[in-house]
Write a protein that holds these residues in place. Structure first.
Motif, PDB file in Angstrom:
ATOM      1  N   GLU A 131     -75.318-106.935 -22.091  1.00 53.92           N
ATOM      2  CA  GLU A 131     -74.810-105.643 -21.612  1.00 53.92           C
ATOM      3  C   GLU A 131     -75.530-104.497 -22.341  1.00 53.92           C
ATOM      4  N   ASP A 132     -75.701-104.668 -23.641  1.00 56.15           N
ATOM      5  CA  ASP A 132     -76.394-103.648 -24.449  1.00 56.15           C
ATOM      6  C   ASP A 132     -77.824-103.466 -23.942  1.00 56.15           C
ATOM      7  N   PHE A 133     -78.466-104.581 -23.621  1.00 63.18           N
ATOM      8  CA  PHE A 133     -79.849-104.547 -23.159  1.00 63.18           C
ATOM      9  C   PHE A 133     -79.940-103.782 -21.843  1.00 63.18           C
ATOM     10  N   LYS A 134     -78.991-104.079 -20.940  1.00 57.30           N
ATOM     11  CA  LYS A 134     -78.978-103.389 -19.632  1.00 57.30           C
ATOM     12  C   LYS A 134     -78.795-101.886 -19.841  1.00 57.30           C
ATOM     13  N   MET A 135     -77.868-101.558 -20.729  1.00 53.79           N
ATOM     14  CA  MET A 135     -77.589-100.142 -20.996  1.00 53.79           C
ATOM     15  C   MET A 135     -78.849 -99.441 -21.518  1.00 53.79           C
ATOM     16  N   LEU A 136     -79.527-100.080 -22.480  1.00 56.04           N
ATOM     17  CA  LEU A 136     -80.748 -99.466 -23.046  1.00 56.04           C
ATOM     18  C   LEU A 136     -81.806 -99.282 -21.965  1.00 56.04           C
ATOM     19  N   GLN A 137     -81.969-100.311 -21.147  1.00 61.54           N
ATOM     20  CA  GLN A 137     -82.987-100.213 -20.097  1.00 61.54           C
ATOM     21  C   GLN A 137     -82.643 -99.120 -19.088  1.00 61.54           C
ATOM     22  N   ASN A 138     -81.364 -98.997 -18.792  1.00 61.60           N
ATOM     23  CA  ASN A 138     -80.919 -97.929 -17.884  1.00 61.60           C
ATOM     24  C   ASN A 138     -81.253 -96.560 -18.425  1.00 61.60           C
ATOM     25  N   GLU A 139     -80.942 -96.385 -19.694  1.00 64.78           N
ATOM     26  CA  GLU A 139     -81.190 -95.072 -20.311  1.00 64.78           C
ATOM     27  C   GLU A 139     -82.689 -94.790 -20.348  1.00 64.78           C
ATOM     28  N   LEU A 140     -83.474 -95.797 -20.697  1.00 63.27           N
ATOM     29  CA  LEU A 140     -84.932 -95.622 -20.740  1.00 63.27           C
ATOM     30  C   LEU A 140     -85.462 -95.263 -19.351  1.00 63.27           C
ATOM     31  N   ALA A 141     -84.947 -95.957 -18.348  1.00 60.21           N
ATOM     32  CA  ALA A 141     -85.422 -95.721 -16.978  1.00 60.21           C
ATOM     33  C   ALA A 141     -85.086 -94.309 -16.532  1.00 60.21           C
ATOM     34  N   THR A 142     -83.952 -93.790 -16.965  1.00 61.94           N
ATOM     35  CA  THR A 142     -83.575 -92.429 -16.588  1.00 61.94           C
ATOM     36  C   THR A 142     -84.580 -91.442 -17.149  1.00 61.94           C
ATOM     37  N   TYR A 143     -85.035 -91.746 -18.349  1.00 60.64           N
ATOM     38  CA  TYR A 143     -86.026 -90.849 -18.972  1.00 60.64           C
ATOM     39  C   TYR A 143     -87.389 -90.998 -18.292  1.00 60.64           C
ATOM     40  N   ASN A 144     -87.834 -92.238 -18.179  1.00 63.21           N
ATOM     41  CA  ASN A 144     -89.145 -92.495 -17.560  1.00 63.21           C
ATOM     42  C   ASN A 144     -89.215 -93.969 -17.174  1.00 63.21           C
ATOM     43  N   LYS A 145     -89.230 -94.209 -15.893  1.00 62.60           N
ATOM     44  CA  LYS A 145     -89.178 -95.577 -15.385  1.00 62.60           C
ATOM     45  C   LYS A 145     -90.323 -96.452 -15.899  1.00 62.60           C
ATOM     46  N   ALA A 146     -91.441 -95.808 -16.171  1.00 58.92           N
ATOM     47  CA  ALA A 146     -92.625 -96.563 -16.624  1.00 58.92           C
ATOM     48  C   ALA A 146     -92.328 -97.338 -17.909  1.00 58.92           C
ATOM     49  N   LEU A 147     -91.341 -96.883 -18.659  1.00 56.54           N
ATOM     50  CA  LEU A 147     -91.017 -97.564 -19.929  1.00 56.54           C
ATOM     51  C   LEU A 147     -90.568 -99.004 -19.687  1.00 56.54           C
ATOM     52  N   LEU A 148     -90.003 -99.246 -18.516  1.00 55.56           N
ATOM     53  CA  LEU A 148     -89.503-100.594 -18.222  1.00 55.56           C
ATOM     54  C   LEU A 148     -90.639-101.570 -17.912  1.00 55.56           C
ATOM     55  N   TYR A 149     -91.808-101.035 -17.637  1.00 52.75           N
ATOM     56  CA  TYR A 149     -92.926-101.919 -17.311  1.00 52.75           C
ATOM     57  C   TYR A 149     -93.778-102.268 -18.529  1.00 52.75           C
ATOM     58  N   LYS A 150     -93.351-101.798 -19.663  1.00 55.03           N
ATOM     59  CA  LYS A 150     -94.122-102.123 -20.876  1.00 55.03           C
ATOM     60  C   LYS A 150     -93.726-103.518 -21.344  1.00 55.03           C
ATOM     61  N   PRO A 151     -94.682-104.241 -21.929  1.00 53.13           N
ATOM     62  CA  PRO A 151     -94.329-105.545 -22.491  1.00 53.13           C
ATOM     63  C   PRO A 151     -93.276-105.349 -23.602  1.00 53.13           C
ATOM     64  N   TYR A 152     -92.425-106.295 -23.749  1.00 51.27           N
ATOM     65  CA  TYR A 152     -91.381-106.131 -24.771  1.00 51.27           C
ATOM     66  C   TYR A 152     -91.037-107.451 -25.437  1.00 51.27           C
ATOM     67  N   LEU A 153     -90.308-107.301 -26.531  1.00 46.01           N
ATOM     68  CA  LEU A 153     -89.851-108.442 -27.302  1.00 46.01           C
ATOM     69  C   LEU A 153     -88.402-108.147 -27.671  1.00 46.01           C
ATOM     70  N   ILE A 154     -87.569-109.173 -27.571  1.00 43.48           N
ATOM     71  CA  ILE A 154     -86.175-108.958 -27.974  1.00 43.48           C
ATOM     72  C   ILE A 154     -85.976-109.527 -29.370  1.00 43.48           C
ATOM     73  N   VAL A 155     -85.443-108.714 -30.245  1.00 41.18           N
ATOM     74  CA  VAL A 155     -85.255-109.158 -31.617  1.00 41.18           C
ATOM     75  C   VAL A 155     -83.769-109.089 -31.958  1.00 41.18           C
ATOM     76  N   LEU A 156     -83.251-110.214 -32.401  1.00 42.40           N
ATOM     77  CA  LEU A 156     -81.851-110.258 -32.825  1.00 42.40           C
ATOM     78  C   LEU A 156     -81.837-110.164 -34.350  1.00 42.40           C
ATOM     79  N   ASN A 157     -81.213-109.125 -34.845  1.00 40.89           N
ATOM     80  CA  ASN A 157     -81.234-108.868 -36.290  1.00 40.89           C
ATOM     81  C   ASN A 157     -79.893-109.266 -36.922  1.00 40.89           C
ATOM     82  N   LYS A 158     -79.897-109.318 -38.220  1.00 41.88           N
ATOM     83  CA  LYS A 158     -78.690-109.567 -39.038  1.00 41.88           C
ATOM     84  C   LYS A 158     -78.172-110.995 -38.911  1.00 41.88           C
ATOM     85  N   ILE A 159     -79.081-111.946 -38.678  1.00 45.79           N
ATOM     86  CA  ILE A 159     -78.583-113.323 -38.525  1.00 45.79           C
ATOM     87  C   ILE A 159     -78.043-113.882 -39.847  1.00 45.79           C
ATOM     88  N   ASP A 160     -78.298-113.174 -40.928  1.00 43.71           N
ATOM     89  CA  ASP A 160     -77.753-113.619 -42.224  1.00 43.71           C
ATOM     90  C   ASP A 160     -76.233-113.538 -42.258  1.00 43.71           C
TER      91      ASP A 160
END
Ligand SMILES: Nc1nc2c(ncn2[C@@H]2O[C@H](COP(=O)(O)OP(=O)(O)OP(=O)(O)O)[C@@H](O)[C@H]2O)c(=O)[nH]1
Ligand SMILES: [Mg+2]
Length: 337
Positions: free
Chosen positions: A256-285
Motif C-alpha cells: 500500500e505504501d509503495f502504491k501511495m508513493l508511486q501515485n504521488e510521484l506520478a502526480t508530480y511527473n509521470k516519467a518518474l514511474l518509468y525509471k528503473p527502481y529497487l525496493i529496499v526493506l530497511n530495519k530488518i534488525d
C-alpha cells in the motif's frame, strides 16, 4: 543552517553601450581639424557560470536586477571608450535557466565551468569620425550607443544525482545515505527530519567508480496536494537514473505504501514511474526472527527486485551497493601498460 533555495526569479540586464564622441581635431597650423570622435565601448554582458563550489541559489535576491556595466564614452583623438565589465553570476551544476515570461528552457547547466551569456551588452555608438565622407567632412553628431538586452529569468536547481532515495518519513533514508556515502545528514526518530535534499557520493572499486545519491524529504499521502512538505523537492530526483524505494520493513502494509508513493510521484511527473527502481526493506534488525525477512521479501516479490537491509547495523549494504552498480555504467578498465 544555510538555506536551500532551489528556485528564484531575477532580472538580468546587460550594460548600455557607451556613446560615441563628437570631437574635432585641434592641431597647430591646421585651421579646420577633421572629426576625431572615437566610438563608445560595448556594454558588459551578464554571464552565468556553473561552479561546483556553489550548492544552492540562496545568494540570489528574488526580483533583483543583476546588471553588466555600461560601456564608456568614446573620446577625442579617435580613442574608443572602454568596454563595460561583464557581470559573472555563479550557479550550481544542475541549474536550469528559464525565460520567466514564456517558460522556455534557455540553458541547462549539466557540467561544471559551463558558461552561458544570458544577455549581451549594447553596442557602443560610433564617434563622429566614423561618419566623415569625401563630401561630408565635418559631421557634428555621433551615435548614442545601444541599450543592453534585458531578460526576466527563473533559475531552477535540479540536482544531478544518479540515484534518488524515496520513502515515507522515518524509513531510514538519511541513515542509509550516511552509511554508504560520506554525507552526514540529520537522522532522528521523527517524521520530516530531512527538510531539504542531501547529496552523497558512493565510492566503489577503490574509488575508480563513483556515483551520487540524493536523499530527499519523506513523502506522505496527499503530498501532491501540499500535505507534509509537498512535492516540489521531487524536482531533485527528476534526472536520476534509478530510484530506491525505501521502506521500514516492519510497516503494516508495504504494498500500500509503495502504491501511495508511486501515485504521488506520478502526480508530480509521470516519467518518474518509468525509471528503473529497487525496493529496499530497511530495519530488518528489529525482527528477532530473521525468517521473517525472507517471508516478507517473498510476499512482496511481485513488486520488483527487493533487498532487505539494516542501514543502522550495516547489514547487507554490500549486496545493496552491487545492485545499485548495475544501474550505472562503470568506466572501462584501462589496462596498465
Ligand atoms: N532499528 C533500526 N532503526 C533505524 C534503521 N535505520 C534508521 N533507523 C532509525 O529510524 C529513524 C529515522 O531515520 P532517518 O534516517 O532520519 O529517516 P528518514 O527516512 O531520513 O526520515 P525523514 O527525513 O523524516 O523522511 C532514526 O531514529 C534512525 O535511527 C535501521 O536499520 N534499524
Ligand atoms: Mg531524512
Amino acid at each position: 543552517m544555510s538555506k536551500f533555495i532551489d528556485e528564484v526569479f531575477i532580472q538580468v540586464k546587460a550594460g548600455h553601450g557607451g556613446p560615441g564622441a563628437i570631437s574635432m581635431r585641434k592641431e597647430k597650423f591646421v585651421e579646420f581639424g577633421g572629426p576625431d570622435g572615437g566610438d563608445g565601448g560595448k556594454g558588459g554582458a551578464v554571464i552565468l557560470k556553473s561552479d561546483l563550489a556553489v550548492q544552492t541559489l540562496d545568494k540570489y535576491i528574488p526580483l533583483k536586477v543583476y546588471s553588466g556595466h555600461a560601456g564608456n564614452h568614446g573620446e577625442g583623438r579617435n580613442k574608443s571608450g572602454k568596454n563595460g565589465e561583464d557581470l559573472e553570476l555563479k550557479v550550481p551544476v544542475g541549474t536550469q535557466v528559464y525565460d520567466a515570461e514564456t517558460n522556455e528552457l534557455i540553458h541547462d547547466f549539466l557540467s561544471e565551468d559551463d558558461e552561458f551569456t544570458i544577455v549581451r551588452g549594447g553596442r557602443g555608438g560610433k564617434g563622429n569620425a566614423y561618419f566623415k565622407t569625401a563630401t561630408f567632412q565635418t559631421p557634428r553628431f555621433a551615435q548614442p550607443g545601444e541599450e543592453g538586452e534585458t531578460k526576466n529569468i527563473r533559475l531552477c536547481l535540479k540536482l544531478l544525482a544518479d540515484i534518488g532515495i524515496v520513502g515515507l518519513p522515518n524509513a531510514g533514508k538519511s541513515t542509509l545515505l550516511s552509511k554508504i556515502t560520506e554525507a552526514h545528514p540529520k537522522v532522528a526518530g521523527y517524521a520530516f527530519t530531512t527538510l531539504t535534499p542531501n547529496l552523497g557520493v558512493v565510492r566503489r572499486d577503490n574509488d575508480t567508480f563513483r556515483y551520487t545519491l540524493a536523499d530527499i524529504p519523506g513523502i506522505i499521502e496527499g503530498a501532491s496536494k501540499g500535505h507534509g512538505l509537498g512535492l516540489s523537492f521531487l524536482r531533485h530526483i527528476e534526472r536520476v537514473k534509478a530510484i530506491i524505494y525505501l521502506f521500514d520493513a516492519t510497516s503494516i502494509d508495504i504494498e500500500e505504501d509503495f502504491k501511495m508513493l508511486q501515485n504521488e510521484l506520478a502526480t508530480y511527473n509521470k516519467a518518474l514511474l518509468y525509471k528503473p527502481y529497487l525496493i529496499v526493506l530497511n530495519k530488518i534488525d528489529i525482527w528477532e526472527d530473521q525468517g521473517f525477512t525472507s517471508e516478507v521479501t517473498k510476499k512482496l516479490s511481485h513488486m520488483g527486485k527487493i533487498i532487505a537491509i539494516s542501514a543502522e547495523k550495516e547489514t547487507n549494504l554490500e549486496e545493496l551497493l552491487s545492485s545499485l552498480d548495475e544501474f550505472l555504467v562503470k568506466p572501462p578498465i584501462i589496462p596498465a601498460s
